[in-house]
Design an enzyme around this catalytic site. Structure first.
Site, short mmCIF file in Angstrom:
data_model
loop_
_atom_site.label_atom_id
_atom_site.label_comp_id
_atom_site.label_asym_id
_atom_site.label_seq_id
_atom_site.Cartn_x
_atom_site.Cartn_y
_atom_site.Cartn_z
N HIS A 1 -7.87 2.95 19.88
CA HIS A 1 -7.01 1.92 20.47
C HIS A 1 -7.51 1.43 21.82
O HIS A 1 -7.42 0.25 22.14
CB HIS A 1 -5.57 2.44 20.54
CG HIS A 1 -4.98 2.61 19.18
ND1 HIS A 1 -4.35 3.76 18.77
CD2 HIS A 1 -4.98 1.79 18.10
CE1 HIS A 1 -3.96 3.62 17.50
NE2 HIS A 1 -4.33 2.44 17.08
N ASP B 1 0.58 0.01 13.74
CA ASP B 1 1.02 1.22 14.45
C ASP B 1 1.32 0.94 15.92
O ASP B 1 1.97 1.74 16.57
CB ASP B 1 -0.02 2.35 14.31
CG ASP B 1 -1.42 1.93 14.76
OD1 ASP B 1 -1.53 1.25 15.80
OD2 ASP B 1 -2.39 2.29 14.08
N GLU C 1 -9.68 -0.47 6.00
CA GLU C 1 -11.03 -0.56 5.43
C GLU C 1 -11.14 -1.84 4.57
O GLU C 1 -10.14 -2.36 4.11
CB GLU C 1 -11.32 0.67 4.55
CG GLU C 1 -10.87 2.00 5.12
CD GLU C 1 -11.43 2.30 6.48
OE1 GLU C 1 -12.64 2.50 6.58
OE2 GLU C 1 -10.66 2.32 7.47
N ASP D 1 -7.59 -5.49 13.93
CA ASP D 1 -7.36 -4.05 13.81
C ASP D 1 -6.98 -3.78 12.36
O ASP D 1 -5.83 -3.53 12.03
CB ASP D 1 -6.23 -3.68 14.78
CG ASP D 1 -5.91 -2.19 14.76
OD1 ASP D 1 -6.56 -1.43 14.03
OD2 ASP D 1 -4.96 -1.80 15.48
N SER D 2 -7.98 -3.87 11.48
CA SER D 2 -7.71 -3.86 10.04
C SER D 2 -7.91 -2.48 9.45
O SER D 2 -8.48 -1.58 10.06
CB SER D 2 -8.68 -4.82 9.36
OG SER D 2 -9.99 -4.31 9.42
N ASP E 1 1.13 -12.68 7.31
CA ASP E 1 -0.29 -12.63 6.95
C ASP E 1 -1.11 -13.17 8.13
O ASP E 1 -0.96 -14.32 8.52
CB ASP E 1 -0.51 -13.49 5.70
CG ASP E 1 -1.96 -13.50 5.24
OD1 ASP E 1 -2.84 -13.01 5.98
OD2 ASP E 1 -2.21 -14.01 4.13
N GLY E 2 -1.97 -12.31 8.68
CA GLY E 2 -2.76 -12.70 9.84
C GLY E 2 -3.66 -13.90 9.56
O GLY E 2 -3.90 -14.72 10.46
N GLN F 1 0.83 -1.21 0.00
CA GLN F 1 0.00 0.00 0.00
C GLN F 1 0.86 1.25 0.00
O GLN F 1 2.06 1.21 0.23
CB GLN F 1 -0.91 -0.01 1.24
CG GLN F 1 -0.15 -0.16 2.56
CD GLN F 1 -0.98 -0.78 3.68
OE1 GLN F 1 -2.19 -0.74 3.67
NE2 GLN F 1 -0.28 -1.35 4.66
N PRO G 1 -5.79 -4.86 0.68
CA PRO G 1 -5.23 -5.99 1.43
C PRO G 1 -6.13 -6.51 2.55
O PRO G 1 -5.92 -7.62 3.04
CB PRO G 1 -3.91 -5.44 1.99
CG PRO G 1 -4.00 -3.95 1.89
CD PRO G 1 -4.95 -3.66 0.77
#
Lengths: 276, 276
Positions: B62, B86, B158, B155-156, B137-138, B31, B162
């Site tokens: 958070h 983050d 939009e 915690d993705s 990759d989760g 991205q 990806p």
């Protein structure tokens, strides 16, 4: 050509909406009045460059300024709206069968007329026989009507220009005197993310005048930060002591008896604002 | 010259913020990553043109993605964050003394590195000895770790690009299997004003997989519409049955034990979304 309307909600931040067309534009005795058709939110009323209401999200503000107080008072008969020329608060007030008279005290008659023409979904109750529309200074009206109202709603613009006096301690004292001995009032009091100092000051003023002071929130997408506060002052009835099971659940989109108390549960930073 | 960053949150609506400077710009394997300094919200992380977090309002997201689940599970020891590069969710998770291990499964290692460099207030806990940062990759990670976690947070970004797979029924089923027999998961699930169809579909998927499904909200100024939802799936513990008086009230700015249950009290139009 794409037209976008941008409201700078602060010096450094704002919202922007694509518009289909400008429906109306005038400068009244008190302010600039614009009505635009946005693609995201439908028709939008803008006063002095600030979004007042839109067709698609107006339900939040109008339901939440009205139903908390009207469901806290056990028998509201006479209700006053100061400001609120679009008629949205009036529309919600007359959903309460106990209400016998709802007075609208709006200083700018042009806001009422433009709303009737372009926002009929919102202004639809202004012709109801229980509604008394007065083009008058709300501050003057409350001083001339002591011990009169069960509920008073202050549906003002931002605390600049014509609305400055509607955020002053003297005004809250005047409202106290215009309320009956068990009256309740609610004022819109801006965003906790952006107007913390104002919220603290208003809450303290109201706490010194009214035996019961409470703050609650609602989410309004087109208002600055999206989180809005309302401050309630009450002479007798506490919104947190209402029996939710007894409240009528009439036609609404945001308010319900199930959120009547939870909207007073505040994020910690908002709680902390009220500690002064 | 004034520079303004505008995010079109929908085709017809957006937010705009004055920027002091651009701090970083790159295109990673996954991205576009931008870090800008805004005057209103401080440093702002933008992925593929969408605001992910800002210094001044990040606390809401958070805290709210983390503490509801971690305070509902009586003894969370092993926690997984899918996405969240983050580090903000990790920072909140390790405030819970019971947590022995917090795994971050972020697919884009560059988000982690850029956040460490420019958002140290948010990424500050990524070096904690209890934290295991994995650039992976989760989806793959959950399939390789059955019956492992007490709490999983999604915690993705939009649901485009990806992150599309992180809103799919198969993924929620995979998470179910990666949780222990009394595990809980929470996913961020967008705005009820703008993404009602997504919320309805995700809630229904989670309801068919988990015995307990719940939706709650939080107010995030820089996210579309300002009102955000989180959907929780739980195998055993119900967040509405927690004894709030027993919850520890540690250092937070939005979450508090006093709002633990009230955030599940939904505006009527959001309640109606869940009825399908």
């Amino acid at each position: 050509m794409e037209l976008w309307y941008t409201e700078k909600q602060t010096e450094n931040y704002g919202i922007t909406a694509k518009i289909a067309k400008t429906l109306h534009k005038e400068t009244s005795e008190f302010q600039e009045i614009d009505m635009i058709e946005t693609l995201q939110w439908g028709r939008m009323l803008v006063l002095d460059g600030m979004v007042m209401t839109t067709i698609k999200d107006e339900f939040v503000y109008h339901e939440m300024i009205s139903h908390i107080a009207l469901h806290t008072h056990p028998n509201p008969k006479k209700v006053l709206v100061v400001g609120g020329g679009d008629g949205g608060a009036i529309r919600e007030i007359i959903k309460h069968p106990s209400v016998e008279k709802a007075v609208l005290a709006e200083i700018d008659g042009r806001v009422i007329e433009v709303s009737k023409q372009y926002l009929p979904e919102i202004a639809c109750a202004l012709g109801d026989p229980r509604v008394d529309v007065q083009v008058i200074d709300g501050i003057k009206h409350i001083h001339e009507n002591k011990n009169t109202y069960d509920v008073i709603l202050v549906d003002s613009t931002e605390p600049v220009g014509p609305a400055v006096g509607l955020f002053a301690r003297d005004f809250y004292q005047g409202i106290y005197e215009a309320l009956k001995e068990d009256g309740i009032f609610v004022a819109q009091t801006e965003s906790p993310f952006l107007n913390g100092d104002l919220i603290r000051r208003v809450y303290q003023d109201i706490s010194t005048i009214y035996p019961i002071a409470r703050l609650y929130t609602a989410s309004i997408p087109t208002y600055p930060s999206g989180l809005w506060t309302f401050t309630l002052g009450s002479k007798k009835y506490d919104p947190l002591e209402v029996d939710e099971a007894q409240l009528k659940d009439f036609e609404t989109k945001y308010y319900s008896p199930r959120i009547h108390k939870s909207v007073f549960q505040l994020p910690k930073f908002v709680e902390n604002l009220l500690k002064g």
